[in-house]
Each structure stands twice: as C-alpha cells, then as structure tokens.
Write a protein that holds these residues in place. Sequence first.
Motif, PDB file in Angstrom:
ATOM      1  N   SER A 196      18.224   1.498  -2.815  1.00  0.00           N
ATOM      2  CA  SER A 196      17.776   2.297  -1.374  1.00  0.00           C
ATOM      3  C   SER A 196      18.544   1.698  -0.343  1.00  0.00           C
ATOM      4  O   SER A 196      19.492   0.669  -0.658  1.00  0.00           O
ATOM      5  CB  SER A 196      16.528   2.097  -0.928  1.00  0.00           C
ATOM      6  OG  SER A 196      15.850   1.006  -0.758  1.00  0.00           O
ATOM      7  N   GLY A 248      10.416   9.700  -5.287  1.00  0.00           N
ATOM      8  CA  GLY A 248      10.933  10.265  -4.064  1.00  0.00           C
ATOM      9  C   GLY A 248      11.817  11.464  -3.798  1.00  0.00           C
ATOM     10  O   GLY A 248      12.271  11.922  -2.783  1.00  0.00           O
ATOM     11  N   THR A 283       5.589  -3.527   4.844  1.00  0.00           N
ATOM     12  CA  THR A 283       5.612  -2.109   5.620  1.00  0.00           C
ATOM     13  C   THR A 283       6.847  -1.272   5.081  1.00  0.00           C
ATOM     14  O   THR A 283       6.711  -0.082   4.825  1.00  0.00           O
ATOM     15  CB  THR A 283       6.016  -2.353   7.153  1.00  0.00           C
ATOM     16  OG1 THR A 283       4.603  -3.177   7.556  1.00  0.00           O
ATOM     17  CG2 THR A 283       6.090  -0.963   7.905  1.00  0.00           C
ATOM     18  N   VAL A 284       7.857  -1.839   5.018  1.00  0.00           N
ATOM     19  CA  VAL A 284       9.103  -1.229   4.663  1.00  0.00           C
ATOM     20  C   VAL A 284       8.934  -0.641   3.234  1.00  0.00           C
ATOM     21  O   VAL A 284       9.236   0.379   2.647  1.00  0.00           O
ATOM     22  CB  VAL A 284      10.527  -2.024   4.576  1.00  0.00           C
ATOM     23  CG1 VAL A 284      11.723  -1.363   3.831  1.00  0.00           C
ATOM     24  CG2 VAL A 284      10.757  -2.256   6.118  1.00  0.00           C
ATOM     25  N   ARG A 339       0.893  -1.269  -0.148  1.00  0.00           N
ATOM     26  CA  ARG A 339       0.038  -0.085  -0.169  1.00  0.00           C
ATOM     27  C   ARG A 339       0.852   1.251   0.060  1.00  0.00           C
ATOM     28  O   ARG A 339       1.752   1.271   1.000  1.00  0.00           O
ATOM     29  CB  ARG A 339      -0.973   0.013   1.242  1.00  0.00           C
ATOM     30  CG  ARG A 339      -2.106   1.005   1.153  1.00  0.00           C
ATOM     31  CD  ARG A 339      -3.158   0.538   0.511  1.00  0.00           C
ATOM     32  NE  ARG A 339      -4.232   1.681   0.371  1.00  0.00           N
ATOM     33  CZ  ARG A 339      -5.352   1.363  -0.171  1.00  0.00           C
ATOM     34  NH1 ARG A 339      -5.406   0.759  -1.068  1.00  0.00           N
ATOM     35  NH2 ARG A 339      -6.343   2.521  -0.397  1.00  0.00           N
ATOM     36  N   TYR A 340       0.683   2.097  -1.008  1.00  0.00           N
ATOM     37  CA  TYR A 340       1.513   3.251  -1.099  1.00  0.00           C
ATOM     38  C   TYR A 340       0.586   4.468  -1.597  1.00  0.00           C
ATOM     39  O   TYR A 340      -0.036   4.318  -2.594  1.00  0.00           O
ATOM     40  CB  TYR A 340       2.690   3.155  -2.092  1.00  0.00           C
ATOM     41  CG  TYR A 340       3.581   4.388  -2.206  1.00  0.00           C
ATOM     42  CD1 TYR A 340       4.515   4.506  -0.999  1.00  0.00           C
ATOM     43  CD2 TYR A 340       3.527   5.317  -3.088  1.00  0.00           C
ATOM     44  CE1 TYR A 340       5.281   5.551  -1.040  1.00  0.00           C
ATOM     45  CE2 TYR A 340       4.452   6.406  -3.400  1.00  0.00           C
ATOM     46  CZ  TYR A 340       5.258   6.428  -2.247  1.00  0.00           C
ATOM     47  OH  TYR A 340       6.082   7.706  -2.288  1.00  0.00           O
ATOM     48  N   LYS A 341       0.616   5.510  -0.715  1.00  0.00           N
ATOM     49  CA  LYS A 341      -0.124   6.868  -1.175  1.00  0.00           C
ATOM     50  C   LYS A 341      -1.764   6.397  -1.518  1.00  0.00           C
ATOM     51  O   LYS A 341      -2.108   6.942  -2.546  1.00  0.00           O
ATOM     52  CB  LYS A 341       0.358   7.208  -2.425  1.00  0.00           C
ATOM     53  CG  LYS A 341       1.989   7.898  -2.089  1.00  0.00           C
ATOM     54  CD  LYS A 341       1.909   9.102  -1.198  1.00  0.00           C
ATOM     55  CE  LYS A 341       3.304   9.763  -1.188  1.00  0.00           C
ATOM     56  NZ  LYS A 341       3.262  10.830  -0.203  1.00  0.00           N
ATOM     57  N   GLY A 399       6.086  -0.016   1.535  1.00  0.00           N
ATOM     58  CA  GLY A 399       5.282   0.991   1.593  1.00  0.00           C
ATOM     59  C   GLY A 399       5.800   2.358   1.740  1.00  0.00           C
ATOM     60  O   GLY A 399       5.165   3.252   1.318  1.00  0.00           O
ATOM     61  N   GLU A 400       6.916   2.504   2.529  1.00  0.00           N
ATOM     62  CA  GLU A 400       7.411   3.714   2.656  1.00  0.00           C
ATOM     63  C   GLU A 400       8.462   3.838   1.668  1.00  0.00           C
ATOM     64  O   GLU A 400       8.658   5.281   1.329  1.00  0.00           O
ATOM     65  CB  GLU A 400       8.309   3.717   4.136  1.00  0.00           C
ATOM     66  CG  GLU A 400       7.465   3.341   5.357  1.00  0.00           C
ATOM     67  CD  GLU A 400       8.101   3.339   6.511  1.00  0.00           C
ATOM     68  OE1 GLU A 400       9.330   3.353   6.524  1.00  0.00           O
ATOM     69  OE2 GLU A 400       7.304   3.175   7.531  1.00  0.00           O
ATOM     70  N   GLN A 401       9.270   3.166   1.143  1.00  0.00           N
ATOM     71  CA  GLN A 401      10.284   3.295   0.006  1.00  0.00           C
ATOM     72  C   GLN A 401      10.039   2.199  -1.006  1.00  0.00           C
ATOM     73  O   GLN A 401      10.590   1.031  -0.925  1.00  0.00           O
ATOM     74  CB  GLN A 401      11.749   3.152   0.469  1.00  0.00           C
ATOM     75  CG  GLN A 401      11.895   4.206   1.666  1.00  0.00           C
ATOM     76  CD  GLN A 401      13.615   4.242   2.006  1.00  0.00           C
ATOM     77  OE1 GLN A 401      14.176   3.594   1.361  1.00  0.00           O
ATOM     78  NE2 GLN A 401      13.832   5.032   2.886  1.00  0.00           N
TER      79      GLN A 401
END
Length: 409
Positions: A101, A209, A134-135, A63-65, A137-139
């Motif tokens: 990353s 990003g 989770t990770v 899940r992103y944005k 979803g942030e990057q």
Amino acid sequence: MGEVAKIKKFLAEARYHHQEATSVDMVNVMKQYKGLVSNLEPYVFNDGTCRKLTNLSGTIPVRYKGNTYNIPVRLWLMDTHPYNSPICYVAPTADMCIKVSKFVDHNGKVYLPYLHEWDASKANLLGLVQVMITVFGEQPPVYTKSKAPYPTQQAMPTASPPYPVYPGAATPYPAMPSQAMPQPGGFPPYPSMASETPYPPAYPPASSGYPPPQQTPYPPMQPSPMASGYPPQAGVGAGGGTITEEHIRASLLSAVEDKLRRRLREQFSQGTAELETLRRTNLELVQGKSKLEGLVGRLDKDCAELDKAIATLEEKEAELEKGLGKLSSEEPIDIDEAVTTTAPLYRQLLNAFAEESAIEDVIYYLGEALRRGRIDLDAFLKQVRALSRKQFMLRALMNRCRQKAGLAG
C-alpha cells in the motif's frame, strides 16, 4: 537481568550517543505494549555497511472491523536516537504475505508522515506505535496465504443422458457455491483476540480491500428434466428449465470475466502502490541531487578562493626572496646612520630621547653598584643628583619639542 538493565547493556555495546534518552523511550513503549521486546542485532544498510543496532520486535494490537489482530513489526533505532527517526518494518510470519500500500512497500518497510517529519522534541516511540496502529486499522499491512485459492467445486448432479449431449456439455458446468465468494469486509469473522494471545489471529486474504463480486453471476438453473431420463421436448428453452449450450457458454464467460476482473484489480492496486514508492524514491533522489549540486558549487567557490590565495602567497614569497637577495648583496648598514629624521626639530627630539634613556640606564647601574658595595653612599648621591637634574631638563625639552611638532604629549 531486568529489561531496563538489558536495554542499557545493548545501548552501551552499540555505542549509542544518547543512551539515557533512548532507554527511557524504549521502556515507555514496552510498558504500554507488552508484545514488544528489545534485541541487539546487525542491520545492513542500503550501501552494504553493517552495524549492530537495537530494535523492538514483536506484535502490536490492531483493531479492524470489530476484531483485534496482532500485527508483527520490527522497529530499528539509529545510534543517534531520538534525533533521527527509526526504520520500521512489517515482519510477516511464514503463513502471511505483505499487502503493498502507500504506507508499506513490497519489502515490508513502513512509510509514514510521522517518520518523515520526525522531530526529537515532539516525536517518540510510543506515539509512533500509536500512529501505526491507527494506519494499519484502516489498511491492514498483511494477509493470510491462501492454501487453496478457490475451493473445490461440486459438479451439478445429473443422470447419464440416454442420448448424445450438446458440444461443450460433455462435462456438466460446476456450480459456484456462494461460500467461495470473498466476504465484503475482507477479514474472516474470527473472534477478537487480545494482544497476550500466544498466536496471532488470521489476517485478511489477498483480495481484501476490493469490492466483492456479485453473489449470483450466473443464470439461474432450474432442475433439468434430463435427470428424469426423458428426452427433451421440442421447443423447450430456458424458460422450461433446460440447460442449453448458450447457458453454459454464458456461465463460463461470466466466471472468467469475474476472475480476470479480480486479478486486474489486484495487479492495479499493487502497481499503484509500487509506483507511489518509486515516486517517493524519485523525490528523495531529486532533493539529494539539489543538495549535492549546492555542495559542489560551494566547493568550486572555495577552490577558486584557495587558488587566488595561493597565487597571492606566491607573489609575496617572490618579493621576500627578492628583498633577501638585495640585502645579502649589499654592505652592512650602520644603525645610527639608518635612523634619520626629516626635520631639525625631530632630530632634536630624537637625540633628547636617546640621552634621557641613557641617563636612566646609568642611574640603574649606579644603584646596582651601591647595592654590591662597589661605591659609597656619598658618591652615589652626588652622581644621581647631577644625572637627575640633567634628565629633568631633557624631559622638559622633549615635551617642548612635542608641543612644537604637534605630537601627542
């Protein structure tokens, strides 16, 4: 064949050490995430060795944005699972690229604290996949390849001037449409897609990003009077709407500056991620070096102790050979003469013990003679009575001698 039976067949073929625990762990994560399937494929290690390992490959929903994206991954399970952490990779498709990353290197290998601090009593594949979701979803670890890095720009409409134009303005500067700028979120506004969608949605572009550039980096342009066919009026500047050579030059410089800034940011981010990967590799190498030095030190110590033991054995062997040489050169020793005592009391004790032992042997052989019918009962009883009386006196003498000598009774 059911999925559980297929997994057990894979584990048995690859000779996993803990097949039951590994099978349960794989089934649990596949029940939760339907996009993962099990495979048995060869895996090549860094040292060039190759062996068949079981892996889970497919997509996991991230899940992103506000949108859901299916990220392709592959989890390789070691044959000692669950006591060693899996080896995880992001597996992009042909239209995707890996976004380097601190969690993903340029080969797609995943680095997570959850993997580095793997504990068989607490960690499992289901928890690993949830941490990756989770990770990521942030990057996001991947982005979509851009077919056209910059959209075709339309030239500013203008009529052919009936007079010579300024140098550098022979080709009017193209207007940069605002749609060409990257969106602030980095992801295109695709609708959310569930994990069962047959094709994953598009991934963020390469510039995702980074902060978006200014939407209006160029000076505002007013409609030019040149389009009307009239020559410019003397003294009319930018305030009157005329595009001069300075305007075009400033627009070009601003466009080049923005493009260079974006490229530099991308290169800086990629270099930082690669540097972090190299730092981690250097730390692992330093730790491995210290371990190897400790092992070499212990081996040196063991070698020194072994050399010392060999020297001692050689000395003892030389002494034995010397003693054997002396024994072979001397005359045979009489056993009766070899056993001597240091005092008359000890000699009396020794003689009494020897005589008592002899009497005991005589009584035994008399019993054997009676059993075989060689002597009669009267003779046997007579001899045994006499020998027993003598044996009793010898034992009493031995006890008396031990008391006088201070020996244990």
